[in-house]
Design an enzyme around this catalytic site. Structure first.
Site, PDB file in Angstrom:
ATOM      1  N   SER A 144      38.278  41.455  40.604  1.00 46.01           N
ATOM      2  CA  SER A 144      39.595  40.851  40.436  1.00 46.01           C
ATOM      3  C   SER A 144      39.847  39.824  41.541  1.00 46.01           C
ATOM      4  O   SER A 144      39.064  38.888  41.711  1.00 46.01           O
ATOM      5  CB  SER A 144      40.656  41.946  40.381  1.00 46.01           C
ATOM      6  OG  SER A 144      41.889  41.457  39.909  1.00 46.01           O
ATOM      7  N   GLU A 239      40.841  40.183  28.320  1.00 45.15           N
ATOM      8  CA  GLU A 239      41.437  39.800  29.603  1.00 45.15           C
ATOM      9  C   GLU A 239      42.095  38.437  29.524  1.00 45.15           C
ATOM     10  O   GLU A 239      41.475  37.480  29.044  1.00 45.15           O
ATOM     11  CB  GLU A 239      40.373  39.722  30.698  1.00 45.15           C
ATOM     12  CG  GLU A 239      39.613  40.997  30.969  1.00 45.15           C
ATOM     13  CD  GLU A 239      38.887  40.936  32.292  1.00 45.15           C
ATOM     14  OE1 GLU A 239      39.491  40.480  33.283  1.00 45.15           O
ATOM     15  OE2 GLU A 239      37.719  41.353  32.343  1.00 45.15           O
ATOM     16  N   HIS A 269      40.306  44.433  32.011  1.00 41.62           N
ATOM     17  CA  HIS A 269      40.075  43.912  33.347  1.00 41.62           C
ATOM     18  C   HIS A 269      39.429  44.967  34.247  1.00 41.62           C
ATOM     19  O   HIS A 269      39.861  46.114  34.292  1.00 41.62           O
ATOM     20  CB  HIS A 269      41.439  43.503  33.923  1.00 41.62           C
ATOM     21  CG  HIS A 269      41.398  42.815  35.233  1.00 41.62           C
ATOM     22  ND1 HIS A 269      40.838  41.571  35.412  1.00 41.62           N
ATOM     23  CD2 HIS A 269      41.864  43.193  36.459  1.00 41.62           C
ATOM     24  CE1 HIS A 269      40.976  41.204  36.672  1.00 41.62           C
ATOM     25  NE2 HIS A 269      41.579  42.177  37.334  1.00 41.62           N
TER      26      HIS A 269
END
Length: 307
Positions: A144, A239, A269
């Protein structure tokens, strides 16, 4: 069971949340509670240390590491998360590769906005190099926001004249603070974790008024990736940040970077966090471990011998 596994995870991630924007403290507490539910391998050991004048978590296989070090950057939108919340990811990479890992506890926004996280990540890498570690034995990895840090830290290292690591692994990286990817619109509602409003909320904390139109904030659309090491990007189709990955991969290929864009269908994600729960997570981590073991070489490091 994979279809059923994906459905259960999707439902879990769609559990009702408090209305309205949450404070940094609320986001941190919620994320910590969520990640505490993830499975951490029991074949690793962890110790607290420092790296680049910041606290860090050192993760090793129980039977001692082989030559190679993963510098792992945790996710959390630059606002929440810690080396401990990422331990399901760091731990499985360590268990599957046999390498040791360091995960720095870089400063978070809004208390420490851009570019604090990049500065801390670069300091951690510089510390490894200054200890005598061969860059050919080091890989960057992250998820991320931390996946984004693998790219921006490499940019910062190159700009500082430092040797680059042997490889980069990025799980669902955040790579575009301009939020111009088409998937921001097409995956809205399909993504069980993020909405555009949510990422803009945390993004504003990190930006603190900075112009997002710069390579260290939006490398997917602005960075020159010339000279980058081999790159593995893993992302799911569900995502809103999908196009961050696809556009960075295209930019990397355009300048001759060895890049693998690894897209898994119908997963959310940072789906790799669900190792031991979701088949696709275990399979993706196997591929990441293979990528790393094929690209890290060298004769060891003085830092590993000192610790």
């Amino acid at each position: 069971m994979s279809k059923e596994q994906r459905a259960r995870i999707d439902a879990m991630m769609r559990q009702p949340r408090p209305e309205g924007p949450r404070s940094a403290g609320e986001l941190r507490a919620g994320f910590k509670a969520l990640m505490a539910r993830m499975i951490v391998p029991d074949t690793i050991r962890t110790t607290q240390t420092t790296l680049g004048n910041r606290p860090a978590l050192h993760v090793e296989p129980d039977n001692g590491p082989r030559t190679g070090t993963i510098l792992y950057f945790h996710g959390g939108g630059f606002v929440f998360g810690s080396p401990e919340t990422a331990l399901s990811l760091t731990g499985h990479l360590v268990a599957k590769t046999g390498f040791g890992a360091y995960s720095p506890d870089y400063r978070l926004a809004p208390e420490h906005p851009f570019p604090a996280a990049i500065e801390d990540a670069l300091s951690a890498y510089r510390d490894l190099l200054d200890s005598g570690m061969d860059p050919a034995t080091i890989a960057f990895a992250g998820d991320s926001a931390g996946g984004g840090l693998t790219i921006t830290t490499c940019l910062a290292a190159r700009d500082a004249g430092l040797p680059l690591p042997a490889a980069i692994v990025a799980f669902s990286p955040g790579l575009d603070a301009t939020r111009t990817g088409e998937s921001m619109r097409t995956k809205e509602g399909i993504d069980p974790i993020f909405t555009r409003k949510a990422v803009e909320h945390t993004g504003a904390m990190y930006l603190a008024g900075a112009d997002p139109h710069q390579p260290l904030l939006s490398p997917a659309v602005l960075a020159d990736l010339t000279g980058f090491p081999p790159l593995l990007i893993q992302v799911g189709t569900n995502e809103i940040l999908l196009d961050d990955s696809t556009r960075l991969a295209a930019r990397a290929r355009a300048v001759g970077v060895d890049v693998i864009l690894d897209i898994t269908a119908d997963v959310p994600h940072v789906f790799q966090s669900f190792a031991g729960i979701l088949d696709e997570a275990d399979e993706a981590l196997d591929r990441a471990a293979l990528f790393l073991t094929q690209r890290i070489h060298g004769l060891g490091s003085s830092r590993e011998n000192q610790r």
